[in-house]
Design a protein around this motif. Structure first.
Motif, mmCIF file in Angstrom:
data_model
loop_
_atom_site.group_PDB
_atom_site.id
_atom_site.type_symbol
_atom_site.label_atom_id
_atom_site.label_comp_id
_atom_site.label_asym_id
_atom_site.label_seq_id
_atom_site.Cartn_x
_atom_site.Cartn_y
_atom_site.Cartn_z
ATOM 1 N N SER A 1 -14.621 -12.415 1.476
ATOM 2 C CA SER A 1 -14.494 -13.859 1.630
ATOM 3 C C SER A 1 -13.041 -14.280 1.474
ATOM 4 C CB SER A 1 -15.343 -14.581 0.579
ATOM 5 O OG SER A 1 -14.755 -14.460 -0.705
ATOM 6 N N PHE A 2 -12.730 -15.461 1.937
ATOM 7 C CA PHE A 2 -11.382 -15.998 1.800
ATOM 8 C C PHE A 2 -11.023 -16.104 0.321
ATOM 9 C CE2 PHE A 2 -8.392 -18.503 4.591
ATOM 10 C CZ PHE A 2 -7.349 -18.487 3.690
ATOM 11 N N GLN A 3 -11.981 -16.578 -0.496
ATOM 12 C CA GLN A 3 -11.719 -16.687 -1.933
ATOM 13 C C GLN A 3 -11.453 -15.315 -2.537
ATOM 14 O OE1 GLN A 3 -11.665 -19.851 -3.728
ATOM 15 N NE2 GLN A 3 -10.461 -18.445 -4.959
ATOM 16 N N ALA A 4 -12.147 -14.293 -2.059
ATOM 17 C CA ALA A 4 -11.919 -12.940 -2.571
ATOM 18 C C ALA A 4 -10.505 -12.462 -2.238
ATOM 19 C CB ALA A 4 -12.964 -11.980 -2.007
ATOM 20 N N TYR A 5 -9.989 -12.838 -1.077
ATOM 21 C CA TYR A 5 -8.595 -12.523 -0.749
ATOM 22 C C TYR A 5 -7.655 -13.146 -1.773
ATOM 23 C CZ TYR A 5 -8.747 -10.210 3.812
ATOM 24 O OH TYR A 5 -8.917 -9.307 4.819
ATOM 25 N N LEU A 6 -7.889 -14.424 -2.096
ATOM 26 C CA LEU A 6 -7.029 -15.093 -3.072
ATOM 27 C C LEU A 6 -7.151 -14.448 -4.452
ATOM 28 C CD1 LEU A 6 -7.371 -18.876 -2.170
ATOM 29 C CD2 LEU A 6 -5.724 -17.193 -1.334
ATOM 30 N N ASP A 7 -8.359 -14.049 -4.831
ATOM 31 C CA ASP A 7 -8.549 -13.377 -6.116
ATOM 32 C C ASP A 7 -7.792 -12.048 -6.147
ATOM 33 O OD1 ASP A 7 -10.173 -15.515 -6.784
ATOM 34 O OD2 ASP A 7 -12.049 -14.373 -6.626
ATOM 35 N N ALA A 8 -7.839 -11.301 -5.055
ATOM 36 C CA ALA A 8 -7.127 -10.023 -4.982
ATOM 37 C C ALA A 8 -5.613 -10.237 -5.072
ATOM 38 C CB ALA A 8 -7.491 -9.293 -3.689
ATOM 39 N N ASP B 1 9.275 -10.700 -0.955
ATOM 40 C CA ASP B 1 9.552 -11.217 -2.294
ATOM 41 C C ASP B 1 8.370 -11.163 -3.248
ATOM 42 O OD1 ASP B 1 11.990 -11.745 -1.159
ATOM 43 O OD2 ASP B 1 11.982 -13.885 -1.587
ATOM 44 N N VAL B 2 7.167 -11.205 -2.714
ATOM 45 C CA VAL B 2 5.981 -11.244 -3.563
ATOM 46 C C VAL B 2 5.290 -9.880 -3.587
ATOM 47 C CG1 VAL B 2 3.776 -12.429 -3.976
ATOM 48 C CG2 VAL B 2 5.734 -13.714 -3.126
ATOM 49 N N GLY B 3 5.519 -9.063 -2.559
ATOM 50 C CA GLY B 3 4.962 -7.719 -2.515
ATOM 51 C C GLY B 3 3.580 -7.616 -1.915
ATOM 52 N N LEU B 4 3.180 -8.609 -1.130
ATOM 53 C CA LEU B 4 1.858 -8.568 -0.512
ATOM 54 C C LEU B 4 1.876 -7.716 0.748
ATOM 55 C CD1 LEU B 4 0.632 -12.272 -0.775
ATOM 56 C CD2 LEU B 4 0.189 -10.362 -2.329
ATOM 57 N N GLY B 5 0.722 -7.148 1.073
ATOM 58 C CA GLY B 5 0.542 -6.485 2.343
ATOM 59 C C GLY B 5 0.338 -7.524 3.435
ATOM 60 N N HIS B 6 0.313 -7.080 4.665
ATOM 61 C CA HIS B 6 0.261 -8.005 5.787
ATOM 62 C C HIS B 6 -1.012 -8.864 5.781
ATOM 63 C CE1 HIS B 6 1.483 -9.529 9.685
ATOM 64 N NE2 HIS B 6 0.214 -9.410 10.059
ATOM 65 N N GLU C 1 -4.151 -12.705 -6.628
ATOM 66 C CA GLU C 1 -3.874 -13.050 -8.022
ATOM 67 C C GLU C 1 -3.840 -11.797 -8.897
ATOM 68 O OE1 GLU C 1 -5.612 -15.753 -11.701
ATOM 69 O OE2 GLU C 1 -6.490 -15.980 -9.702
ATOM 70 N N LYS C 2 -4.793 -10.910 -8.700
ATOM 71 C CA LYS C 2 -4.825 -9.670 -9.488
ATOM 72 C C LYS C 2 -3.586 -8.817 -9.229
ATOM 73 C CE LYS C 2 -9.844 -9.540 -9.763
ATOM 74 N NZ LYS C 2 -11.069 -8.936 -9.213
ATOM 75 N N GLN C 3 -3.133 -8.796 -7.988
ATOM 76 C CA GLN C 3 -1.971 -7.979 -7.625
ATOM 77 C C GLN C 3 -0.669 -8.575 -8.161
ATOM 78 O OE1 GLN C 3 -1.505 -7.198 -3.426
ATOM 79 N NE2 GLN C 3 0.593 -6.536 -3.694
ATOM 80 N N THR C 4 -0.539 -9.885 -8.082
ATOM 81 C CA THR C 4 0.743 -10.511 -8.421
ATOM 82 C C THR C 4 0.799 -11.069 -9.841
ATOM 83 O OG1 THR C 4 0.078 -12.717 -7.641
ATOM 84 C CG2 THR C 4 1.077 -11.210 -6.016
ATOM 85 N N GLY C 5 -0.367 -11.324 -10.442
ATOM 86 C CA GLY C 5 -0.399 -11.960 -11.747
ATOM 87 C C GLY C 5 -0.166 -13.460 -11.680
#
Length: 95
Positions: free
Chosen positions: A2-9, A46-51, A11-15
Motif C-alpha cells: 500500500s501507499f501507506q506501507a511505502y511511507l512506513d518503510a 541526500d536521503v538515501g532512498l531507492g528509486h 520512515e523505518k529506513q530514514t528514521g
C-alpha cells in the motif's frame, strides 16, 4: 504494498516521519510545481532512498497527503484503508 506501507518503510529506513521529510523537501524549495525527477534525485542522493520509494514520496511532496481512491477499500496488494495518508509517523498510529 500500500501507499501507506511505502511511507512506513521510508520512515523505518530514514528514521524520519513522512512529515519531517516533507518539511525537509519544502526547505529545499520543493512543492507541487517541482519536477518529479528533481525531487527523486534529491531523495536518492541526500536521503538515501531507492528509486521506487523516492517516486512514492515525490507524490507526497507534489500532491500532499491525499491519494486517489482507486485502491481504497479493495483487497488487492496495493490496497489502502483511507484516501488520506498518515504523515505523522508510525508511533502516532500505535499510541
Amino acid at each position: 504494498m500500500s501507499f501507506q506501507a511505502y511511507l512506513d518503510a521510508i520512515e523505518k529506513q530514514t528514521g524520519k516521519t513522512p512529515q519531517e521529510l516533507l518539511e525537509l523537501a519544502q526547505a529545499q524549495g520543493f512543492g507541487p510545481d517541482t519536477k518529479a525527477g528533481v525531487i527523486v534525485d534529491w531523495l536518492k542522493a541526500d536521503v538515501g532512498l531507492g528509486h521506487g520509494h523516492a517516486m512514492a514520496f515525490t507524490q507526497v511532496v507534489r500532491q500532499g497527503a491525499h491519494i486517489g481512491d482507486k485502491h481504497v477499500g479493495t483487497t488487492g496488494s496495493h490496497r489502502d484503508e483511507s484516501d488520506t495518508l498518515r504523515l505523522d509517523g508510525i508511533a502516532a498510529r500505535e499510541s
